[in-house]
Design a protein around this motif. Structure first.
Motif, PDB file in Angstrom:
ATOM      1  N   SER A   1      29.092  96.861  58.024  1.00  0.00           N
ATOM      2  CA  SER A   1      30.380  96.814  58.708  1.00  0.00           C
ATOM      3  C   SER A   1      30.506  95.534  59.520  1.00  0.00           C
ATOM      4  CB  SER A   1      30.520  98.018  59.623  1.00  0.00           C
ATOM      5  OG  SER A   1      31.474  97.756  60.609  1.00  0.00           O
ATOM      6  N   LEU A   2      31.621  94.841  59.307  1.00  0.00           N
ATOM      7  CA  LEU A   2      31.868  93.636  60.085  1.00  0.00           C
ATOM      8  C   LEU A   2      32.341  94.010  61.480  1.00  0.00           C
ATOM      9  CD1 LEU A   2      31.544  90.747  59.236  1.00  0.00           C
ATOM     10  CD2 LEU A   2      33.970  90.627  58.763  1.00  0.00           C
ATOM     11  N   GLU A   3      33.064  95.115  61.507  1.00  0.00           N
ATOM     12  CA  GLU A   3      33.600  95.577  62.778  1.00  0.00           C
ATOM     13  C   GLU A   3      32.495  95.884  63.777  1.00  0.00           C
ATOM     14  OE1 GLU A   3      37.176  98.633  62.967  1.00  0.00           O
ATOM     15  OE2 GLU A   3      36.649  97.993  60.968  1.00  0.00           O
ATOM     16  N   ALA A   4      31.424  96.528  63.243  1.00  0.00           N
ATOM     17  CA  ALA A   4      30.349  96.946  64.132  1.00  0.00           C
ATOM     18  C   ALA A   4      29.603  95.735  64.689  1.00  0.00           C
ATOM     19  CB  ALA A   4      29.387  97.857  63.383  1.00  0.00           C
ATOM     20  N   HIS A   5      29.528  94.652  63.901  1.00  0.00           N
ATOM     21  CA  HIS A   5      28.719  93.510  64.335  1.00  0.00           C
ATOM     22  C   HIS A   5      29.557  92.366  64.908  1.00  0.00           C
ATOM     23  CE1 HIS A   5      25.149  95.298  62.653  1.00  0.00           C
ATOM     24  NE2 HIS A   5      25.848  95.577  61.572  1.00  0.00           N
ATOM     25  N   TYR A   6      30.840  92.330  64.482  1.00  0.00           N
ATOM     26  CA  TYR A   6      31.662  91.219  64.954  1.00  0.00           C
ATOM     27  C   TYR A   6      33.008  91.765  65.365  1.00  0.00           C
ATOM     28  CZ  TYR A   6      34.315  86.843  64.612  1.00  0.00           C
ATOM     29  OH  TYR A   6      35.146  85.798  64.846  1.00  0.00           O
ATOM     30  N   ARG A   7      33.980  91.683  64.514  1.00  0.00           N
ATOM     31  CA  ARG A   7      35.260  92.343  64.739  1.00  0.00           C
ATOM     32  C   ARG A   7      35.986  92.414  63.420  1.00  0.00           C
ATOM     33  NH1 ARG A   7      39.282  88.434  64.856  1.00  0.00           N
ATOM     34  NH2 ARG A   7      38.559  86.324  65.235  1.00  0.00           N
ATOM     35  N   ARG A   8      37.124  93.106  63.420  1.00  0.00           N
ATOM     36  CA  ARG A   8      37.857  93.275  62.184  1.00  0.00           C
ATOM     37  C   ARG A   8      38.511  91.961  61.770  1.00  0.00           C
ATOM     38  NH1 ARG A   8      39.545  97.094  59.010  1.00  0.00           N
ATOM     39  NH2 ARG A   8      41.511  96.580  58.031  1.00  0.00           N
ATOM     40  N   VAL A   9      38.390  91.590  60.514  1.00  0.00           N
ATOM     41  CA  VAL A   9      39.024  90.369  60.035  1.00  0.00           C
ATOM     42  C   VAL A   9      39.933  90.737  58.867  1.00  0.00           C
ATOM     43  CG1 VAL A   9      38.637  88.088  59.057  1.00  0.00           C
ATOM     44  CG2 VAL A   9      36.979  89.046  60.642  1.00  0.00           C
ATOM     45  N   GLN A  10      41.154  90.268  58.908  1.00  0.00           N
ATOM     46  CA  GLN A  10      42.076  90.612  57.835  1.00  0.00           C
ATOM     47  C   GLN A  10      41.622  89.994  56.517  1.00  0.00           C
ATOM     48  OE1 GLN A  10      46.147  89.396  58.234  1.00  0.00           O
ATOM     49  NE2 GLN A  10      46.842  91.170  57.063  1.00  0.00           N
ATOM     50  N   GLY A  11      41.644  90.800  55.466  1.00  0.00           N
ATOM     51  CA  GLY A  11      41.252  90.307  54.153  1.00  0.00           C
ATOM     52  C   GLY A  11      39.770  90.466  53.867  1.00  0.00           C
ATOM     53  N   ILE A  12      39.004  90.927  54.856  1.00  0.00           N
ATOM     54  CA  ILE A  12      37.560  91.099  54.674  1.00  0.00           C
ATOM     55  C   ILE A  12      37.211  92.551  54.980  1.00  0.00           C
ATOM     56  CG2 ILE A  12      35.287  90.454  55.540  1.00  0.00           C
ATOM     57  CD1 ILE A  12      36.531  88.154  54.186  1.00  0.00           C
ATOM     58  N   SER A  13      36.489  93.192  54.062  1.00  0.00           N
ATOM     59  CA  SER A  13      36.186  94.602  54.304  1.00  0.00           C
ATOM     60  C   SER A  13      34.781  94.803  54.849  1.00  0.00           C
ATOM     61  CB  SER A  13      36.361  95.408  53.019  1.00  0.00           C
ATOM     62  OG  SER A  13      35.432  94.972  52.059  1.00  0.00           O
ATOM     63  N   GLY A  14      33.952  93.803  54.762  1.00  0.00           N
ATOM     64  CA  GLY A  14      32.600  93.953  55.281  1.00  0.00           C
ATOM     65  C   GLY A  14      31.771  92.732  54.925  1.00  0.00           C
ATOM     66  N   ALA A  15      30.466  92.853  55.141  1.00  0.00           N
ATOM     67  CA  ALA A  15      29.588  91.723  54.841  1.00  0.00           C
ATOM     68  C   ALA A  15      28.340  92.272  54.158  1.00  0.00           C
ATOM     69  CB  ALA A  15      29.200  90.999  56.118  1.00  0.00           C
ATOM     70  N   THR A  16      27.606  91.392  53.544  1.00  0.00           N
ATOM     71  CA  THR A  16      26.337  91.816  52.974  1.00  0.00           C
ATOM     72  C   THR A  16      25.368  90.639  53.056  1.00  0.00           C
ATOM     73  OG1 THR A  16      25.310  92.939  51.126  1.00  0.00           O
ATOM     74  CG2 THR A  16      26.783  91.123  50.584  1.00  0.00           C
ATOM     75  N   ILE A  17      24.100  90.928  52.871  1.00  0.00           N
ATOM     76  CA  ILE A  17      23.086  89.881  52.925  1.00  0.00           C
ATOM     77  C   ILE A  17      22.671  89.556  51.489  1.00  0.00           C
ATOM     78  CG2 ILE A  17      20.900  89.211  53.948  1.00  0.00           C
ATOM     79  CD1 ILE A  17      22.226  90.308  56.233  1.00  0.00           C
ATOM     80  N   LEU A  18      22.688  88.292  51.167  1.00  0.00           N
ATOM     81  CA  LEU A  18      22.290  87.889  49.812  1.00  0.00           C
ATOM     82  C   LEU A  18      20.769  87.753  49.741  1.00  0.00           C
ATOM     83  CD1 LEU A  18      25.025  85.225  49.069  1.00  0.00           C
ATOM     84  CD2 LEU A  18      24.897  87.578  48.278  1.00  0.00           C
ATOM     85  N   SER A  19      20.280  87.569  48.514  1.00  0.00           N
ATOM     86  CA  SER A  19      18.835  87.540  48.336  1.00  0.00           C
ATOM     87  C   SER A  19      18.173  86.379  49.085  1.00  0.00           C
ATOM     88  CB  SER A  19      18.510  87.454  46.844  1.00  0.00           C
ATOM     89  OG  SER A  19      19.280  86.420  46.269  1.00  0.00           O
TER      90      SER A  19
END
Lengths: 662, 121
Positions: free
Chosen positions: A621-639
């Motif tokens: 969740s981006l919201e939990a770690h940063y804040r809500r951003v329009q057009g982005i639903s979340g984040a992930t960590i790449l390899s």
């Protein structure tokens, strides 16, 4: 008094009590369907007994007092001093509901007893003390009220759901004499008439419904307004005045009968912090952990005195490590998976109640209760399923007489089935009723202006109509097949979970609603794209096609937007680097790649630099770690450890459409 | 229920009763005709029309043609009346249809709308 803080155990108590009540309910329903198993009675008694004990220990006096009476009654049944009949079972089922509501209120710190629970308690006391031993009299005592006070305040969006208070009041009028004590304009109304949006509702009412009306009938009227209004229903005071009841204002706002009202939803999400996990899953985790530790010690052993001859051992170790890690990941994900049976379990009761209310005969078949799905999905799928089951019984299945006339068995069959299919979970609700009434649906749609008069529609298009907002046939549920009640809400809920819902219907044979859901919301299959030095992930399920465009394929339109031709339509181009302000990205369309994405049938082309490959992404969740951003639903960590953002397709499509409209 | 039969009461006792506040200047205002299908779809136009006459002060509504009406329409009228009151204007009815009376009565909005009392029987 006690040095131990008991509140830490409250949560466990509530959870165990809920399980106990579920067990009681299931056993009562089994008794009702003719089972004579004495063990069932014991089960019910034990559950009541432990709830009473727990409630007394933790100081929930009202719950303990209520359960005590119910337990006394059950003791009589257990010692065979009282025979089990359907009146008694009905009463006990209502007691279960009442205890459940009381526990719910205790867990939220609200006043526990209300007029309803008090009336029910008195009824139980009377029965135990032998005042009303006759089952017939007991049934009469179940409706002791002379009327109801109803406070009903519309939330602004009420009218947009197709619910008109006018229709609700007409339905209430059918139940008894309806008196409007007060009608008022709510504070949500704009101060100036000019600012009024006529589709928003700003009215509230205090109503009085006179007559011996069953609470369930009132609930049924407001059933489809889940979350669209504020509603309080309390018995008229004089009705139970003899029973030293609390003042009527302690009656807690009874949420609309749809099982999850707004405030409970809020409570549910705060409850989401804990999960009960089967011991076998924990054991599997520990097992996996053990293997990891062994592999780790082996690897560090090799590392300490490394010689080239040990290279094969090192390779073996790394393979083991990889396998153990993958299995560990699976097991951890499985912890979040719960069997859908926990949702299915509420249907026998619902069907039982609806059968009585609608005077129909229904046989419920449950299949695939052990199919597991993510807890988050599970919690949210309950309401749509309840809507569909209600609809199927109310409108799909015919009355016994009609069924007989149609040459079918008088008892209708309602089947709930769940199974896994290619990474999705499929839930089917099928009935062997009359099927969708095409002619009526088309007529209704024309009347509502959803389609033009004389427009020819095939079966699939007709079925699609019932999911349209505003296609509510609730007012004429009897003279139309009336399948449209709240179907748009069902579809919206399912869409919110990333799933889809469809219907197949054969006239005279029945309908099947199919809900397809992703197994989990925590992992998505995504396409990794490069935009400048950034990485963005596009969910695979929304991608239609990726293509390279020639420079002359792009047309500029007035207002600065760009479109391109794609399969008979012009789609707007959404430059991701511009939307998310990425520098050093490819700006010439012909050098980048256009990914066509779709949401709700609307398409947009996303311009990215390059496609890097496909990957499963664990959504953070981006919201939990940063804040809500329009057009982005979340984040992930790449390899490689860097962060990639996940594109919110719905949001981006809306952005794209807007830029085209501008 | 939603019949076309309308009660005309441009003159007479009921009329005097509901518009006693300013019966002198009501004669000048032209009635605003509520459409036969007075439901959600008609609200935007009706709202614009009502806003247009708001300043006139003494408003006469003609509800005789109303065959179908919903909560949104009645709400619009209630808020119109509220704003009119705030400006010191008055609302008077040049007759109402049964459908309108029935809906307003059911929703308990008749008083807020200043509907002729005898229509609510």
């Amino acid at each position: 008094m006690s040095a131990v803080d008991l509140t830490q155990f409250h949560k466990t108590f509530f959870e165990e009590s809920r399980e106990g009540l579920d067990a009681m309910e299931a056993a009562l329903l089994a008794l009702d369907s003719g089972s004579t198993d004495h063990e069932l009675v014991h089960t019910i008694f034990r559950a009541a007994h432990s709830i009473k004990g727990g409630a007394a220990t933790f100081g929930f006096v009202d719950v303990a007092a209520f359960t005590h009476v119910a337990e006394s009654l059950l003791e009589e049944v257990r010692s065979e001093r009282r025979a089990v009949d359907s009146g008694l079972i009905e009463l006990l089922l209502r007691s279960v509901d009442c205890m459940r509501a009381m526990l719910e209120r205790s867990s939220q710190g609200q006043p526990v007893a209300d007029a309803e629970s008090e009336a029910l308690r008195v009824e139980l006391v009377r029965l135990v003390s032998g005042e009303v031993a006759e089952p017939a009299a007991a049934a009469a005592a179940t409706a002791p009220v002379s009327g109801w006070n109803i406070a009903f305040t519309a939330l602004p969006h009420l009218l947009q759901t197709g619910n008109d208070p006018l229709r609700l009041f007409r339905e209430l009028q059918q139940l008894g004499r309806l008196e409007v004590v007060r009608a008022f304009v709510t504070d949500s109304a704009p101060a100036q008439l000019s600012e009024l949006d006529p589709s928003q509702c700003h009215l509230g009412w205090e109503l009085r419904l006179h007559g011996a009306v069953a609470r369930g009938d009132i609930d049924a009227v407001f059933d489809w307004l889940d979350g669209d209004c504020e509603l309080t229903i309390a018995p008229l005071v004089e009705a139970v005045a003899a029973v030293a009841m609390p003042a009527p204002d302690t009656a807690v706002p009874k949420p609309v009968a749809g099982p999850r009202p707004v405030r409970e939803t809020a409570a549910a999400s705060s409850e989401g912090s804990s999960i009960r996990v089967g011991i076998d899953k924990v054991d599997a985790l520990i097992n996996m952990m053990g293997e990891l530790v062994i592999t780790q010690s082996m690897l560090s052993d090799i590392g300490e005195k490394f010689e080239l001859s040990q290279l094969p051992r090192l390779r073996d170790g790394l393979v083991q490590l990889e396998r153990a890690t993958r299995e560990l990941q699976d097991s951890v994900m499985r912890i979040r998976m719960l069997p859908i049976g926990s949702v299915f379990n509420r249907f026998p009761r619902l069907v039982h109640d609806l059968e009585r209310k609608l005077d129909k005969r229904v046989r419920l078949e449950l299949q695939g209760e052990h199919t597991e799905l993510d807890k988050t999905v599970l919690e949210k799928i309950g309401d749509p399923l309840v809507h569909l089951v209600r609809n199927a019984i109310d409108h799909g299945l015919e009355s016994p007489a009609q069924r007989k006339a149609a040459g079918k068995s008088e008892t209708g069959t309602l089947k709930l089935n769940a199974y896994h299919e290619s990474g999705n979970i499929v839930v089917q609700i099928s009935d062997d009723g009359a099927g969708l009434n095409h002619a009526a649906i088309v007529a209704k749609a024309q009347q509502r202006g959803l389609i033009a008069a004389g427009q020819e529609l095939n079966d699939a298009e007709v079925a699609e109509l019932i999911f349209q907002p505003g296609f509510s046939t609730a007012a004429q549920a009897t003279d139309l097949s009336g399948r449209g009640v709240g179907m748009d809400v069902v579809r919206r809920n399912v869409r919110d979970l990333g799933g889809s819902v469809g219907v197949r219907s054969v006239s005279g044979k029945g309908s099947t609603f199919t809900i397809t859901l992703p197994l989990t919301l925590a992992i998505i299959d995504g396409l990794v794209t490069a935009v400048g030095s950034e990485r963005y992930i596009v969910p695979l399920t929304s991608i239609v096609e990726s293509l390279r465009l020639r420079a002359d394929a792009v047309r500029r339109i007035a207002g600065g937007g760009e479109v391109f031709h794609f399969r008979d339509e012009y789609l707007p181009i959404m430059r991701l680097h511009r939307a998310f302000a990425c520098t050093d990205a490819v700006t010439e369309v012909e050098r980048g790649i256009v990914v066509v994405i779709e949401e709700d049938g609307r398409r947009v082309g996303l311009l990215v630099d390059d496609l890097l490959g496909q990957q499963q992404a664990v959504v953070k969740s981006l919201e939990a770690h940063y804040r809500r951003v329009q057009g982005i639903s979340g984040a992930t960590i790449l390899s490689d450890g860097s962060v990639a953002l996940i594109v919110d397709v719905g949001g981006v499509v809306r952005l794209g459409q807007r830029s085209r409209a501008a | 229920m939603a019949g076309k039969r309308a009660r005309q009461q441009g003159t007479g006792e009921a009329d005097a009763e509901v518009s006693s506040a300013s019966s002198a200047d009501t004669a000048a205002a032209a009635p605003v005709l509520l459409p036969a299908d007075c439901r959600m779809a008609a609200q935007a136009a009706l709202k614009a029309e009502l806003l247009g006459v708001l300043k006139a002060g003494a408003i006469v509504l003609d509800g005789t043609q109303v065959e179908r009406v919903d909560t949104a329409a009645l709400q619009l009228l209630v808020l119109f009346r509220r704003e009119l009151d705030a400006q010191g204007g008055t609302l008077r009815w040049h007759g109402t249809s049964d459908a309108l009376n029935e809906a307003a009565g059911l929703l308990g909005l008749a008083q807020l709308l200043n509907l002729p009392a005898e229509a609510l029987a």
